[in-house]
Design a protein around this motif. Structure first.
Motif, PDB file in Angstrom:
ATOM      1  N   HIS A 145       0.864  -1.182   0.000  1.00 30.16           N
ATOM      2  CA  HIS A 145       0.000   0.000   0.000  1.00 30.16           C
ATOM      3  C   HIS A 145       0.897   1.227   0.000  1.00 30.16           C
ATOM      4  O   HIS A 145       2.051   1.164   0.425  1.00 30.16           O
ATOM      5  N   SER A 146       0.365   2.329  -0.474  1.00 25.69           N
ATOM      6  CA  SER A 146       1.153   3.571  -0.510  1.00 25.69           C
ATOM      7  C   SER A 146       0.256   4.767  -0.271  1.00 25.69           C
ATOM      8  O   SER A 146      -0.964   4.702  -0.465  1.00 25.69           O
ATOM      9  N   ALA A 147       0.863   5.860   0.168  1.00 26.13           N
ATOM     10  CA  ALA A 147       0.153   7.123   0.408  1.00 26.13           C
ATOM     11  C   ALA A 147       1.018   8.264  -0.082  1.00 26.13           C
ATOM     12  O   ALA A 147       2.251   8.216   0.023  1.00 26.13           O
ATOM     13  N   ILE A 148       0.386   9.286  -0.624  1.00 27.22           N
ATOM     14  CA  ILE A 148       1.106  10.411  -1.241  1.00 27.22           C
ATOM     15  C   ILE A 148       0.961  11.658  -0.373  1.00 27.22           C
ATOM     16  O   ILE A 148      -0.137  11.987   0.089  1.00 27.22           O
ATOM     17  N   PHE A 149       2.095  12.342  -0.184  1.00 27.50           N
ATOM     18  CA  PHE A 149       2.118  13.602   0.566  1.00 27.50           C
ATOM     19  C   PHE A 149       2.704  14.679  -0.334  1.00 27.50           C
ATOM     20  O   PHE A 149       3.739  14.478  -0.977  1.00 27.50           O
ATOM     21  N   ASN A 150       2.037  15.840  -0.390  1.00 25.95           N
ATOM     22  CA  ASN A 150       2.476  16.946  -1.249  1.00 25.95           C
ATOM     23  C   ASN A 150       3.142  18.043  -0.418  1.00 25.95           C
ATOM     24  O   ASN A 150       2.557  18.525   0.555  1.00 25.95           O
ATOM     25  N   LEU A 151       4.357  18.410  -0.823  1.00 24.13           N
ATOM     26  CA  LEU A 151       5.088  19.497  -0.174  1.00 24.13           C
ATOM     27  C   LEU A 151       5.131  20.701  -1.119  1.00 24.13           C
ATOM     28  O   LEU A 151       5.576  20.596  -2.266  1.00 24.13           O
ATOM     29  N   ILE A 152       4.667  21.837  -0.613  1.00 22.74           N
ATOM     30  CA  ILE A 152       4.648  23.075  -1.395  1.00 22.74           C
ATOM     31  C   ILE A 152       5.614  24.058  -0.744  1.00 22.74           C
ATOM     32  O   ILE A 152       5.462  24.413   0.426  1.00 22.74           O
ATOM     33  N   VAL A 153       6.630  24.481  -1.497  1.00 26.15           N
ATOM     34  CA  VAL A 153       7.647  25.393  -0.978  1.00 26.15           C
ATOM     35  C   VAL A 153       7.372  26.793  -1.524  1.00 26.15           C
ATOM     36  O   VAL A 153       7.230  26.988  -2.735  1.00 26.15           O
ATOM     37  N   VAL A 154       7.308  27.788  -0.623  1.00 30.52           N
ATOM     38  CA  VAL A 154       6.981  29.162  -1.011  1.00 30.52           C
ATOM     39  C   VAL A 154       7.992  30.131  -0.410  1.00 30.52           C
ATOM     40  O   VAL A 154       8.760  29.787   0.496  1.00 30.52           O
ATOM     41  N   ASP A 155       7.988  31.377  -0.935  1.00 31.21           N
ATOM     42  CA  ASP A 155       8.861  32.424  -0.396  1.00 31.21           C
ATOM     43  C   ASP A 155       8.417  32.828   1.007  1.00 31.21           C
ATOM     44  O   ASP A 155       9.234  33.040   1.898  1.00 31.21           O
ATOM     45  N   GLU A 156       7.123  32.982   1.161  1.00 31.07           N
ATOM     46  CA  GLU A 156       6.563  33.355   2.462  1.00 31.07           C
ATOM     47  C   GLU A 156       5.140  32.814   2.543  1.00 31.07           C
ATOM     48  O   GLU A 156       4.474  32.629   1.526  1.00 31.07           O
ATOM     49  N   LEU A 157       4.716  32.569   3.742  1.00 33.15           N
ATOM     50  CA  LEU A 157       3.377  32.039   3.940  1.00 33.15           C
ATOM     51  C   LEU A 157       2.329  33.106   3.663  1.00 33.15           C
ATOM     52  O   LEU A 157       2.526  34.280   3.985  1.00 33.15           O
ATOM     53  N   ARG A 158       1.260  32.698   3.068  1.00 35.55           N
ATOM     54  CA  ARG A 158       0.174  33.626   2.753  1.00 35.55           C
ATOM     55  C   ARG A 158      -0.566  34.035   4.016  1.00 35.55           C
ATOM     56  O   ARG A 158      -0.759  33.229   4.923  1.00 35.55           O
ATOM     57  N   VAL A 159      -0.933  35.311   4.062  1.00 31.89           N
ATOM     58  CA  VAL A 159      -1.718  35.819   5.189  1.00 31.89           C
ATOM     59  C   VAL A 159      -3.180  35.498   4.935  1.00 31.89           C
ATOM     60  O   VAL A 159      -3.747  35.885   3.915  1.00 31.89           O
ATOM     61  N   VAL A 160      -3.764  34.787   5.844  1.00 31.24           N
ATOM     62  CA  VAL A 160      -5.162  34.391   5.701  1.00 31.24           C
ATOM     63  C   VAL A 160      -6.071  35.522   6.177  1.00 31.24           C
ATOM     64  O   VAL A 160      -5.899  36.055   7.277  1.00 31.24           O
ATOM     65  N   ASP A 161      -7.005  35.927   5.323  1.00 27.07           N
ATOM     66  CA  ASP A 161      -7.957  36.982   5.663  1.00 27.07           C
ATOM     67  C   ASP A 161      -9.074  36.390   6.528  1.00 27.07           C
ATOM     68  O   ASP A 161      -9.901  35.602   6.043  1.00 27.07           O
ATOM     69  N   ASN A 162      -9.083  36.785   7.785  1.00 29.57           N
ATOM     70  CA  ASN A 162     -10.084  36.264   8.715  1.00 29.57           C
ATOM     71  C   ASN A 162     -11.254  37.221   8.915  1.00 29.57           C
ATOM     72  O   ASN A 162     -12.002  37.081   9.886  1.00 29.57           O
ATOM     73  N   THR A 163     -11.405  38.198   8.003  1.00 30.52           N
ATOM     74  CA  THR A 163     -12.468  39.194   8.174  1.00 30.52           C
ATOM     75  C   THR A 163     -13.841  38.544   8.209  1.00 30.52           C
ATOM     76  O   THR A 163     -14.670  38.828   9.082  1.00 30.52           O
ATOM     77  N   LEU A 164     -14.093  37.655   7.228  1.00 34.36           N
ATOM     78  CA  LEU A 164     -15.404  37.003   7.168  1.00 34.36           C
ATOM     79  C   LEU A 164     -15.635  36.146   8.412  1.00 34.36           C
ATOM     80  O   LEU A 164     -16.741  36.137   8.970  1.00 34.36           O
ATOM     81  N   THR A 165     -14.588  35.455   8.852  1.00 36.08           N
ATOM     82  CA  THR A 165     -14.726  34.621  10.054  1.00 36.08           C
ATOM     83  C   THR A 165     -15.055  35.474  11.272  1.00 36.08           C
ATOM     84  O   THR A 165     -15.898  35.113  12.099  1.00 36.08           O
ATOM     85  N   ILE A 166     -14.382  36.632  11.379  1.00 34.14           N
ATOM     86  CA  ILE A 166     -14.629  37.528  12.508  1.00 34.14           C
ATOM     87  C   ILE A 166     -16.056  38.066  12.474  1.00 34.14           C
ATOM     88  O   ILE A 166     -16.736  38.156  13.508  1.00 34.14           O
ATOM     89  N   ILE A 167     -16.531  38.412  11.265  1.00 35.23           N
ATOM     90  CA  ILE A 167     -17.894  38.935  11.134  1.00 35.23           C
ATOM     91  C   ILE A 167     -18.913  37.881  11.555  1.00 35.23           C
ATOM     92  O   ILE A 167     -19.865  38.163  12.300  1.00 35.23           O
ATOM     93  N   ILE A 168     -18.715  36.650  11.080  1.00 28.94           N
ATOM     94  CA  ILE A 168     -19.650  35.575  11.428  1.00 28.94           C
ATOM     95  C   ILE A 168     -19.623  35.303  12.921  1.00 28.94           C
ATOM     96  O   ILE A 168     -20.674  35.148  13.573  1.00 28.94           O
ATOM     97  N   ALA A 169     -18.418  35.261  13.499  1.00 29.75           N
ATOM     98  CA  ALA A 169     -18.297  35.007  14.939  1.00 29.75           C
ATOM     99  C   ALA A 169     -18.959  36.119  15.748  1.00 29.75           C
ATOM    100  O   ALA A 169     -19.634  35.859  16.757  1.00 29.75           O
ATOM    101  N   SER A 170     -18.777  37.373  15.292  1.00 27.70           N
ATOM    102  CA  SER A 170     -19.391  38.499  15.991  1.00 27.70           C
ATOM    103  C   SER A 170     -20.911  38.435  15.906  1.00 27.70           C
ATOM    104  O   SER A 170     -21.617  38.715  16.888  1.00 27.70           O
TER     105      SER A 170
END
Length: 231
Positions: A145-170
């Motif tokens: 059996h086998s399993a595949i793992f994907n590694l993504i290499v980037v210059d910098e991590l993307r900033v996740v926009d949590n605005t919608l999450t904050i609005i819903i939580a509020s």
């Protein structure tokens, strides 16, 4: 007199091959449940910054145990599979002697926990891609059996926009607070009304006692006049 005819189906014996197929299917189901399984976790990918150190997770499991389990990590380099590391695990209580075939790779899995994970040190953009964790168990007739793992290499991590999450939580928090405030106001109102009703009952009882006294009823002041003296 009405006569009803009942049709009786003749009893049929299943041919031997049908019974054999049923038994074979059951055995196949049990065998599949006991088969070797490789897992890279619930999230089979990772996004990491260039130059960092990452772990590629992999574990194995088998219901009937292992014997001389062969495992390997392979990297898909533009369609060419390159071996990263491999080894043979004699039994479940023996830590394997792992052969490393690529630079900046370290085996960190502990066989006691069925863990065959690896570390990649100081990753580069060339390290990004698909990594395959492969296993083969001779105890299960070389079931693999086998399993595949994907590694993504980037210059910098993307900033996740949590605005919608904050609005819903509020909004949810505000709705809950409003509901709690309404329930408190309702309970307070019911409490005040109960107190007012209790006070009204007391006033009615007091008023009834006063009326009886003024009307000269038994037990009132009208009955307590002094007896006139005889001359």
């Amino acid at each position: 007199m009405e006569v009803r005819w009942i049709r009786v189906e003749p009893f049929r014996l299943e041919p031997p091959h049908t019974a054999f197929s049923l038994v074979f299917s059951l055995l196949l189901g049990v065998w599949s449940a006991q088969a070797l399984e490789m897992s890279v976790g619930k999230v089979p990918f990772l996004e990491a910054v260039n130059g960092s150190t990452v772990m590629l997770p992999c574990t194995y499991s088998s219901c009937i145990g292992i014997k001389n389990l062969y495992f390997s990590w392979q990297f898909n380099d533009n369609g060419t599979m390159q071996k990263v590391c491999d080894s043979v695990i004699p039994t479940e209580d023996v830590e394997p002697d792992v052969k490393i075939h690529k630079e900046r790779v370290e085996f960190v899995g502990k066989n006691i926990k069925n863990n065959i994970s690896i570390l990649l040190w100081n990753i580069t953009f060339e390290d990004g891609g698909q990594y395959t964790c492969f296993g083969r168990n001779p105890k299960e007739m070389n079931k693999n059996h086998s399993a595949i793992f994907n590694l993504i290499v980037v210059d910098e991590l993307r900033v996740v926009d949590n605005t919608l999450t904050i609005i819903i939580a509020s909004a949810v928090g505000g709705a809950i607070a409003l509901l709690m405030g309404f329930m408190l106001l309702k309970n307070f109102t019911l409490f005040v009304l109960a107190k007012l009703e209790e006070k009204n009952k007391e006033c009615l009882v007091s008023s009834s006692g006063i009326d009886n006294t003024e009307n000269g009823l038994s037990g009132s002041k009208a009955d307590s006049k002094p007896t006139p003296k005889k001359k």
